[in-house]
Design a protein around this motif. Structure first.
Motif, PDB file in Angstrom:
ATOM      1  N   UNK A  89     -28.239  18.496  36.194  1.00  0.00           N
ATOM      2  CA  UNK A  89     -28.743  19.695  36.856  1.00  0.00           C
ATOM      3  C   UNK A  89     -27.725  20.271  37.837  1.00  0.00           C
ATOM      4  N   UNK A  90     -26.465  19.845  37.703  1.00  0.00           N
ATOM      5  CA  UNK A  90     -25.415  20.417  38.535  1.00  0.00           C
ATOM      6  C   UNK A  90     -25.327  19.827  39.928  1.00  0.00           C
ATOM      7  N   UNK A  91     -26.055  18.732  40.164  1.00  0.00           N
ATOM      8  CA  UNK A  91     -26.089  18.160  41.500  1.00  0.00           C
ATOM      9  C   UNK A  91     -24.851  17.358  41.861  1.00  0.00           C
ATOM     10  N   UNK A  92     -23.962  17.193  40.903  1.00  0.00           N
ATOM     11  CA  UNK A  92     -22.737  16.439  41.170  1.00  0.00           C
ATOM     12  C   UNK A  92     -22.923  14.961  40.876  1.00  0.00           C
ATOM     13  N   UNK A  93     -21.840  14.318  40.396  1.00  0.00           N
ATOM     14  CA  UNK A  93     -21.944  12.898  40.031  1.00  0.00           C
ATOM     15  C   UNK A  93     -20.552  12.304  40.258  1.00  0.00           C
ATOM     16  N   UNK A  94     -19.704  12.431  39.239  1.00  0.00           N
ATOM     17  CA  UNK A  94     -18.291  12.088  39.423  1.00  0.00           C
ATOM     18  C   UNK A  94     -17.606  13.304  40.041  1.00  0.00           C
ATOM     19  N   UNK A  95     -17.940  14.453  39.508  1.00  0.00           N
ATOM     20  CA  UNK A  95     -17.425  15.712  40.029  1.00  0.00           C
ATOM     21  C   UNK A  95     -18.358  16.244  41.114  1.00  0.00           C
ATOM     22  N   UNK A  96     -17.941  17.334  41.767  1.00  0.00           N
ATOM     23  CA  UNK A  96     -18.726  17.842  42.901  1.00  0.00           C
ATOM     24  C   UNK A  96     -20.027  18.548  42.488  1.00  0.00           C
TER      25      UNK A  96
ATOM     26  N   UNK B  68     -30.904  15.038  42.900  1.00  0.00           N
ATOM     27  CA  UNK B  68     -30.143  14.045  43.663  1.00  0.00           C
ATOM     28  C   UNK B  68     -28.788  14.626  44.038  1.00  0.00           C
ATOM     29  N   UNK B  69     -28.750  15.599  44.942  1.00  0.00           N
ATOM     30  CA  UNK B  69     -27.513  16.358  45.177  1.00  0.00           C
ATOM     31  C   UNK B  69     -26.438  15.526  45.873  1.00  0.00           C
ATOM     32  N   UNK B  70     -25.184  15.735  45.437  1.00  0.00           N
ATOM     33  CA  UNK B  70     -24.037  15.105  46.082  1.00  0.00           C
ATOM     34  C   UNK B  70     -23.707  15.900  47.355  1.00  0.00           C
ATOM     35  N   UNK B  71     -23.163  15.235  48.357  1.00  0.00           N
ATOM     36  CA  UNK B  71     -22.848  15.909  49.619  1.00  0.00           C
ATOM     37  C   UNK B  71     -21.859  17.046  49.381  1.00  0.00           C
ATOM     38  N   UNK B  72     -21.974  18.119  50.130  1.00  0.00           N
ATOM     39  CA  UNK B  72     -21.087  19.272  49.922  1.00  0.00           C
ATOM     40  C   UNK B  72     -19.621  18.898  50.139  1.00  0.00           C
ATOM     41  N   UNK B  73     -18.755  19.476  49.310  1.00  0.00           N
ATOM     42  CA  UNK B  73     -17.312  19.258  49.452  1.00  0.00           C
ATOM     43  C   UNK B  73     -16.642  20.624  49.386  1.00  0.00           C
ATOM     44  N   UNK B  74     -15.685  20.906  50.299  1.00  0.00           N
ATOM     45  CA  UNK B  74     -14.921  22.141  50.239  1.00  0.00           C
ATOM     46  C   UNK B  74     -15.355  23.172  51.249  1.00  0.00           C
ATOM     47  N   UNK B  75     -15.105  24.451  50.910  1.00  0.00           N
ATOM     48  CA  UNK B  75     -15.365  25.559  51.821  1.00  0.00           C
ATOM     49  C   UNK B  75     -16.566  26.365  51.346  1.00  0.00           C
TER      50      UNK B  75
END
Lengths: 742, 190
Positions: B114-121, B179-186
């Protein structure tokens, strides 16, 4: 069954008669071993076939994954099944063709038990992951030494029997046995030269291009001198016996024997077309393979035409049916071999299932059926009672024949499908099947058909075993051991009448064509053996010396550096798991390959590869440039459960990589062995464990940073990730443009 | 050597020697077989002096370069993408639906189903490592980010698959993954 004995010719008439008996006990032992190991080897084959059709058959036991079992299957059917079949037939026929008991009963017994011990050792060590990573030469160095010793014992026993023979001339079957025995010894010893780095770990003394060359010089000639020449020898004895008729042409035997022995040894490089092997070697390999077509067919012609005037017998005799299919399969696979060696054909077939279908035509058809026919012919003679059931023999023949057909049709289709899908481009200039797994799942129905065909062959094998068992049960309480009398050979040869009293042939060509010179060789077994060795060794040196001596074969690349100690440990895991059985590390210079996998592989990239890991099959994608393509965490998750990344992947899961720890101290001995081989290891010679620990900590921290599990710094997965991420990276560093000469 | 002629000159000659009852005919080698053998030898000699490093053939590397040059001439260079068109596609149910299938096949294993990030953001938040503008997202997908382990996709995916999957990724903005991954970037605001 045998033809009426002829009155002996003048040469031996005045000699003293000697009494002796043949050792059939050892033949019976080899016969049982042939069946038992054949069944084992084929059942392992069925398991690996199921594993490809559905990865759940890899089970959760690390010892039973495809990469570890596939070498067990190939070793068992080649060296255990076909090997014992050769010994069985050779011990039976050699004694009779030479009118002498084997030279030494001790050596016969040592050969039998030694060989079986080697097979057991193979069956234990291969699932444990002890492997040299060279196809059909996987067994580690202690077992290799045992093979050499047992093989030499066999050779001594054989030569000893020739020396004390009571038959003046050597029959063609024995020429083939001689060629097999001496050549296998040479191939085995020179391909397996390695530096031990532990009790069950060694590194090939050759690296990269040279190792690949030696391996396929060996690999191709293992097919030639373990699966072809021994079985041609068996054919020359058992076919005329079963057909009860003379062999078609003596002169054909001479020409096809010598041309086969001389030409075969050159053909190995056709396994390496379009790889980093020098192109001249590849071309030579192709041309000698093309020239092998007729010499191979010489054996088929002599076998099939021996049935001239006796074809009506084939309808009634299942033994002859087995022989006819065996020889036909031999003819088909030795036509296909030269075809596959042509570069443009090989471009499509290499790395695909086509090769698997090709070898199974040979193994199931030629080696299997010749063995079945031979054993059925031997049963009443060895167990001294009629065969239990001729109807079961017929049933075995038909079920196994249809099994082969189903197997090879399915796998030929799979191979061609795969080859065509890999190279397909769509109109936009993109790969039509960019996702490798698409080209895998398309084959799964064919893999299931193979399971059915292979199972039919195994059902036939069970009928075979039942027939052997029931015949054995009806054996007499004690075997009759016939006493044979034959005159000893005169010390001095009294010539047979030249040209049969006919006028002597005219001119040099006439004398050559009469083959009198060869007749002379046939009564000099040691000379004959030496000539065979010369034919094989000279032909080998013509290819081996330039491969090793010409520097320009392997242009060096300055940016190519040895693996770090941790990467080396990962590479050893890659070897132990048998990853090379499914993944190549050799990208060929084709647009579809470079689009899919990246820049084609250069010879200089493999200079520290002891052994080379180019692979011969792409059940999964090529890995030569996998480094840096995915994040560390991708690899961690992929090894733990491949389907979590690629839903339809058939790769086995390796969750134990995340729980088992790295033996850091052991890495030192590995680095030291590599350093002994000339790999410039520098500081790592003193501090490999510390260097490995430091790199492992870095990788583990990065995995954790990417959101992966923590605490992996001493787990095997980090070594594996280190190795994966290194592959192909040498050419990506900026320095790569500096030292490139190609 | 000794020959006998069993049936008075008719049929093949049987050689006199015998081994454990096995005898051999003195038949000549079949002519077609000898010609085949000679033919392969002649072919090999001719091939050796016309092809490959020994003769005047070009060799596999030259063949490869010719193959690549021919392909480069055939394949048109892809046209640049229009940010407005990408934004329009993000509202087009058909394009987003197709993009979702591409996403499920190639992207979900790293970025989560669902785009929540896993290995990638995480792709559902408004924070981007390589830019959240439509053309920046497209560029990241097309060219990849080798250093981060993001593969380039423009050689594997067809042009409309590329734009559709970009549209789908843009459509993920504002959704709430399980299960969203923590935000990364700007942060990026259009």
């Amino acid at each position: 069954m045998s033809a009426t004995a002829l009155p002996s010719t003048g040469a031996v008439s005045s000699a003293q008669l000697e009494s002796f008996s043949y050792d059939d006990a050892v033949v019976r032992k080899f016969l049982w071993a042939t069946f038992i190991w054949g069944l084992v080897g084929m059942l392992v084959g069925l398991i690996v076939a199921l594993q490809l059709a559905n990865p759940i058959f890899n089970t959760s036991l690390e010892w039973l994954s495809f990469g570890r079992l596939r070498p067990l299957h190939t070793n068992a059917v080649i060296f255990a099944f076909a090997g014992n079949a050769f010994f069985c037939g050779a011990y039976y026929s050699t004694q009779r063709l030479l009118k002498a008991r084997m030279y030494s009963d001790f050596l016969s017994s040592f050969h039998f038990w030694g060989w079986q011990a080697i097979i057991v050792a193979a069956a234990l060590t291969l699932p444990l992951g002890f492997t040299q990573a060279k196809e059909y030469a996987e067994l580690e160095w202690p077992i290799d030494i045992a093979i050499a010793v047992v093989w030499v014992a066999f050779g001594v026993n054989f030569v000893g029997t020739m020396i004390k023979r009571r038959e003046r001339h050597l029959y063609v079957a024995l020429w083939f046995y001689i060629a097999s025995i001496v050549t296998v010894a040479i191939l085995h010893i020179f391909n397996n030269l390695s530096i031990p780095a532990g009790l069950f770990k060694s590194y090939s003394i050759y690296a990269g291009v040279q190792d690949a060359f030696m391996q396929w010089w060996y690999g191709h000639n293992a097919v030639a001198f373990f699966l072809t020449t021994p079985f041609l020898g068996l054919m020359y004895y058992f076919m005329p016996k079963a057909a009860d008729g003379p062999v078609f042409s003596y002169k054909l035997s001479i020409l096809h024997f010598w041309s086969l022995v001389f030409l075969y040894i050159w053909a190995g490089p056709h396994h390496l077309h379009y790889t980093a092997l020098p192109e001249w070697a590849s071309t030579v390999g192709m041309l000698f393979s093309v020239m092998l077509w007729a010499p191979s067919w010489g054996g088929m012609i002599n076998g099939l035409l021996t049935l001239r005037g006796a074809w009506h017998k084939v309808a009634e005799d299942p033994i002859l049916k087995f022989f006819v299919v065996a020889i036909t399969a031999y003819g088909m696979s030795t036509f296909e071999g030269p075809l596959l060696s042509i570069k443009s054909v090989n471009a499509l077939a290499h790395y695909t299932d086509w090769i698997i279908a090709h070898v199974h035509t040979g193994a199931l058809g030629w080696n299997g059926f010749l063995t079945f026919g031979m054993v059925y012919w031997l049963l009443p003679r060895l167990f001294q009672t009629p065969v239990y059931s001729k109807r079961l023999m017929e049933l075995h023949f038909w079920i196994a024949s249809f099994g082969i057909l189903l197997y090879v049709v399915a796998i030929y289709s799979a191979g061609v499908t795969q080859g065509l899908m890999w190279r397909a481009f769509d109109v936009t200039g993109r790969l039509a099947y960019p996702d490798f797994v698409e080209t895998v799942v398309r084959l799964l129905p064919m893999y299931w058909l193979r399971v059915v065909g292979g199972s039919m062959y195994i059902v036939g094998m069970l009928l075979f075993g039942w027939n052997i068992f029931m015949t054995w049960r009806r054996r007499p309480a004690t075997y009759v051991v016939p006493v044979i009398t034959a005159p000893a050979l005169e010390k001095k040869y009294i010539p047979e009448p030249e040209y049969g009293g006919a006028p002597a042939p005219v001119g040099l060509w006439g004398r050559f064509a009469s083959a009198t010179w060869h007749r002379k060789w046939e009564r000099m077994p040691i000379t004959f053996t030496v000539l065979t060795v010369i034919a094989v060794v000279v032909a080998s040196l013509f290819e081996i010396l330039p491969t090793f001596l010409i520097k320009s074969n392997v242009p060096t690349i300055a940016s190519v550096k040895p693996y770090t100690p941790l990467e080396l440990a990962g590479r050893d895991m890659y070897i132990a798991e048998g990853c090379f059985n499914c993944h190549s590390q050799m990208i060929r210079p084709f647009r579809h390959e470079t689009e899919r996998f990246g820049e084609y592989s250069k010879p200089g990239e493999s200079v520290y590869e002891h052994p080379f890991l180019w692979g011969s099959r792409r059940i999964g994608p090529d890995l030569a440039r996998i480094g840096g393509k995915y994040p560390h965490l991708w690899h961690v998750r992929h090894f733990e459960e491949p389907t979590s990344i690629t839903a339809r992947s058939i790769m086995p899961a390796y969750p134990h990589f995340l729980t088992k720890t790295i033996n850091f101290e052991q890495i030192q001995s590995r680095v030291d062995a590599m350093a002994m081989l000339g790999v410039p290891y520098g500081d790592a010679v003193n501090s490999a464990p510390a260097m490995a620990r430091a790199q492992a900590a870095e990788i583990a921290a990065e995995i954790e940073r990417q959101g992966g599990p923590s605490g992996l710094s001493d787990k095997q997965i980090v070594a594996m990730v280190a190795y994966m991420q290194r592959l192909g990276m040498d050419l990506r560093t900026p320095a790569s443009t500096v030292g490139m000469t190609q | 050597m000794a020959n006998t002629n069993e049936s008075g000159g008719e049929g093949p000659r049987l050689l006199e020697h015998e081994y454990d009852g096995i005898r051999e005919y003195d038949n000549p080698m079949p002519r077609w077989w000898l010609l085949t053998f000679a033919g392969t030898v002649i072919f090999s000699v001719v091939y050796l002096f016309n092809v490959g490093p020994v003769g005047n053939g070009k060799g596999r590397v030259a063949d490869y370069e010719a193959e690549m040059a021919a392909a480069a001439a055939l394949v048109p260079t892809p046209a640049g993408v229009d940010p407005a068109q990408l934004l329009a596609l993000a509202d087009d149910a058909g394009a987003v639906g197709d993009g979702q299938q591409v996403y499920a096949s190639y992207c979900a294993s790293c970025h989560g189903p669902d785009g929540g990030g896993l290995i990638g953001p995480n792709l559902a938040d408004n924070v981007w490592i390589h830019g959240g503008a439509p053309e920046a997202v497209y560029k990241t997908i097309a060219e990849g980010v080798l250093a981060k382990g993001m593969p380039p996709w423009e050689k594997s995916l067809k042009p409309e698959q590329m734009t559709n999957v970009t549209a789908y990724v843009l459509s993920l903005q504002g959704t709430t993954p399980t299960n969203p991954k923590a935000p990364e970037g700007e942060p990026y605001t259009p």
